[in-house]
Design a protein around this motif. Structure first.
Motif, PDB file in Angstrom:
ATOM      1  N   ALA A 151       0.923  -1.131   0.021  1.00 53.99           N
ATOM      2  CA  ALA A 151       0.158  -0.139  -0.092  1.00 53.99           C
ATOM      3  C   ALA A 151       0.960   1.061   0.084  1.00 53.99           C
ATOM      4  CB  ALA A 151      -0.935   0.061   1.277  1.00 53.99           C
ATOM      5  N   ALA A 152       0.784   2.114  -1.019  1.00 58.65           N
ATOM      6  CA  ALA A 152       1.702   3.194  -1.384  1.00 58.65           C
ATOM      7  C   ALA A 152       0.999   4.194  -1.979  1.00 58.65           C
ATOM      8  CB  ALA A 152       3.059   2.835  -1.964  1.00 58.65           C
ATOM      9  N   GLY A 153       1.404   5.498  -2.343  1.00 61.09           N
ATOM     10  CA  GLY A 153       0.850   6.481  -2.949  1.00 61.09           C
ATOM     11  C   GLY A 153      -0.441   6.956  -2.235  1.00 61.09           C
ATOM     12  N   PRO A 154      -1.098   7.730  -2.819  1.00 58.47           N
ATOM     13  CA  PRO A 154      -2.426   8.407  -2.373  1.00 58.47           C
ATOM     14  C   PRO A 154      -3.547   7.415  -1.689  1.00 58.47           C
ATOM     15  CG  PRO A 154      -1.991   9.509  -4.530  1.00 58.47           C
ATOM     16  CD  PRO A 154      -0.877   8.101  -4.309  1.00 58.47           C
ATOM     17  N   ALA A 155      -3.779   7.504  -0.686  1.00 60.27           N
ATOM     18  CA  ALA A 155      -4.692   6.487   0.066  1.00 60.27           C
ATOM     19  C   ALA A 155      -4.497   4.997  -0.184  1.00 60.27           C
ATOM     20  CB  ALA A 155      -6.051   6.772  -0.445  1.00 60.27           C
ATOM     21  N   GLY A 156      -2.981   4.850  -0.336  1.00 62.72           N
ATOM     22  CA  GLY A 156      -2.457   3.496  -0.440  1.00 62.72           C
ATOM     23  C   GLY A 156      -2.963   2.849  -1.791  1.00 62.72           C
ATOM     24  N   LEU A 157      -3.327   3.836  -2.792  1.00 63.19           N
ATOM     25  CA  LEU A 157      -3.882   3.054  -4.157  1.00 63.19           C
ATOM     26  C   LEU A 157      -2.731   3.356  -5.100  1.00 63.19           C
ATOM     27  CD1 LEU A 157      -7.265   4.850  -4.297  1.00 63.19           C
ATOM     28  CD2 LEU A 157      -6.736   2.537  -3.437  1.00 63.19           C
ATOM     29  N   GLY A 158      -1.328   3.271  -4.677  1.00 59.85           N
ATOM     30  CA  GLY A 158      -0.464   3.196  -5.729  1.00 59.85           C
ATOM     31  C   GLY A 158      -0.320   2.261  -6.699  1.00 59.85           C
ATOM     32  N   PRO A 159      -0.349   1.051  -6.110  1.00 60.97           N
ATOM     33  CA  PRO A 159      -0.163  -0.333  -7.179  1.00 60.97           C
ATOM     34  C   PRO A 159      -1.612  -0.310  -8.246  1.00 60.97           C
ATOM     35  CG  PRO A 159       0.255  -0.728  -4.918  1.00 60.97           C
ATOM     36  CD  PRO A 159      -0.126   0.737  -4.751  1.00 60.97           C
ATOM     37  N   LEU A 160      -2.694   0.104  -7.843  1.00 62.03           N
ATOM     38  CA  LEU A 160      -3.836   0.253  -8.562  1.00 62.03           C
ATOM     39  C   LEU A 160      -3.701   1.429  -9.790  1.00 62.03           C
ATOM     40  CD1 LEU A 160      -6.833  -0.272  -6.270  1.00 62.03           C
ATOM     41  CD2 LEU A 160      -5.722  -1.786  -7.774  1.00 62.03           C
ATOM     42  N   LEU A 161      -2.734   2.418  -9.138  1.00 64.26           N
ATOM     43  CA  LEU A 161      -2.543   3.551 -10.340  1.00 64.26           C
ATOM     44  C   LEU A 161      -1.741   3.035 -11.282  1.00 64.26           C
ATOM     45  CD1 LEU A 161      -2.570   6.553  -7.862  1.00 64.26           C
ATOM     46  CD2 LEU A 161      -4.596   5.873  -9.700  1.00 64.26           C
ATOM     47  N   ALA A 162      -0.902   2.141 -10.914  1.00 65.65           N
ATOM     48  CA  ALA A 162       0.145   1.490 -11.913  1.00 65.65           C
ATOM     49  C   ALA A 162      -0.608   0.713 -12.979  1.00 65.65           C
ATOM     50  CB  ALA A 162       0.990   0.560 -11.265  1.00 65.65           C
ATOM     51  N   LEU A 163      -1.718   0.304 -12.745  1.00 64.38           N
ATOM     52  CA  LEU A 163      -2.372  -0.355 -13.976  1.00 64.38           C
ATOM     53  C   LEU A 163      -2.725   0.601 -15.208  1.00 64.38           C
ATOM     54  CD1 LEU A 163      -3.772  -2.875 -14.780  1.00 64.38           C
ATOM     55  CD2 LEU A 163      -5.809  -2.366 -13.824  1.00 64.38           C
TER      56      LEU A 163
END
Length: 275
Positions: A151-163
């Motif tokens: 969990a990283a990035g804004p609100a822990g959504l970094g990995p999802l933003l990588a998609l």
């Protein structure tokens, strides 16, 4: 007469629907190249080799997140996500395009309908975008399964933003490659793309080690490649280390390639399908 500009997305979606209908009958043949090959790379390099790298003297060269050092698995996995997007894009933009133009003649059938050459091109790129999204979505799920996501990035959504970043990376390769592939009469050029474009990018665009570790004379070339922008964007978002400036730079660069590809594709498809 071609369709008005306002109706082109709708017309292109009809070409997309036809491609998806065909894919429903052929998707099993793409399982290995689309999913299993990147999965094997993640397991072999990220988990097996990663243990050796993490135990070595260079273990601290991948930065830190939340005060903890980044493991090689966490460093490598987002880069493999971007690479999976590139490989899917190039694979779907070469032989399938030549097949539709030269062997199966599906483009000729499409152009006999109200679809324009531009609609056919946009439908093809949209289909490839969906293929990239599906493959990268599965790969992201595998990353989470093997502990390669934090969990990283804004609100822990970094990995999802990588998609979506990976999808944009793939489209930056797909849009111009499709536009070029439709002009080819022989498949000789495709093997050159695989050998002298895709493989060197895979090796020297920051996937396995930071570009800063390359010889100084090579680094500017690596930084100029679209895959490096995709790798750095996906990695920065997944690890939460991306800045607003870096995201804008990478998204702008990749979006420009997509725009150039769409412009080029509109011309090449028109010349080939409306001689």
């Amino acid at each position: 007469m071609s369709a008005p500009t306002s109706t082109r997305p709708v017309m292109a979606s009809r070409e997309l629907a036809g491609l998806l209908t065909n894919y429903r009958r052929t998707w099993r043949a793409s399982i290995f190249s689309s999913i299993l090959a990147p999965l094997m790379g993640l397991v072999a390099l990220g988990m097996s080799l990663g243990k050796i790298v993490d135990a070595g003297p260079g273990a601290d060269s991948f930065g830190t997140v939340g005060g903890k050092p980044v493991t090689y698995l966490l460093f490598l996995a987002p880069a493999l996500l971007a690479n999976a997007a590139m490989q899917t894009a190039i694979g779907e933009s070469t032989y399938p395009v030549m097949g539709a133009m030269k062997w199966q003649k599906t483009y000729h059938a499409a152009i006999a309908s109200p679809l324009s050459a531009r609609d056919v091109y946009l439908g093809q790129v949209m289909f490839i975008g969906l293929r990239i999204l599906m493959n990268c979505g599965v790969f992201l799920g595998v990353m989470a399964l093997f502990g390669a996501v934090e969990a990283a990035g804004p609100a822990g959504l970094g990995p999802l933003l990588a998609l979506p970043a990976a999808v944009l990376t793939g489209l930056a390769f797909a849009a111009p490659t499709v536009a070029w592939a439709v002009t080819q009469e022989r498949d000789t050029g495709f093997s050159l793309v695989f050998r002298f474009v895709m493989i060197p990018l895979f090796l020297f665009s920051g996937t396995f080690f930071p570009v800063s570790q390359l010889p100084a004379v090579i680094q500017p070339f690596a930084y100029a490649t679209p895959l490096w922008h995709g790798v750095d964007l996906c990695r920065g978002l997944a690890l939460g280390t991306a800045t607003a400036g870096s995201v804008l730079l990478h998204v702008g660069y990749l979006s420009a390639l997509v725009a150039v590809g769409v412009w080029y594709g509109a011309h090449t498809y028109r010349r080939r399908l409306n001689p």
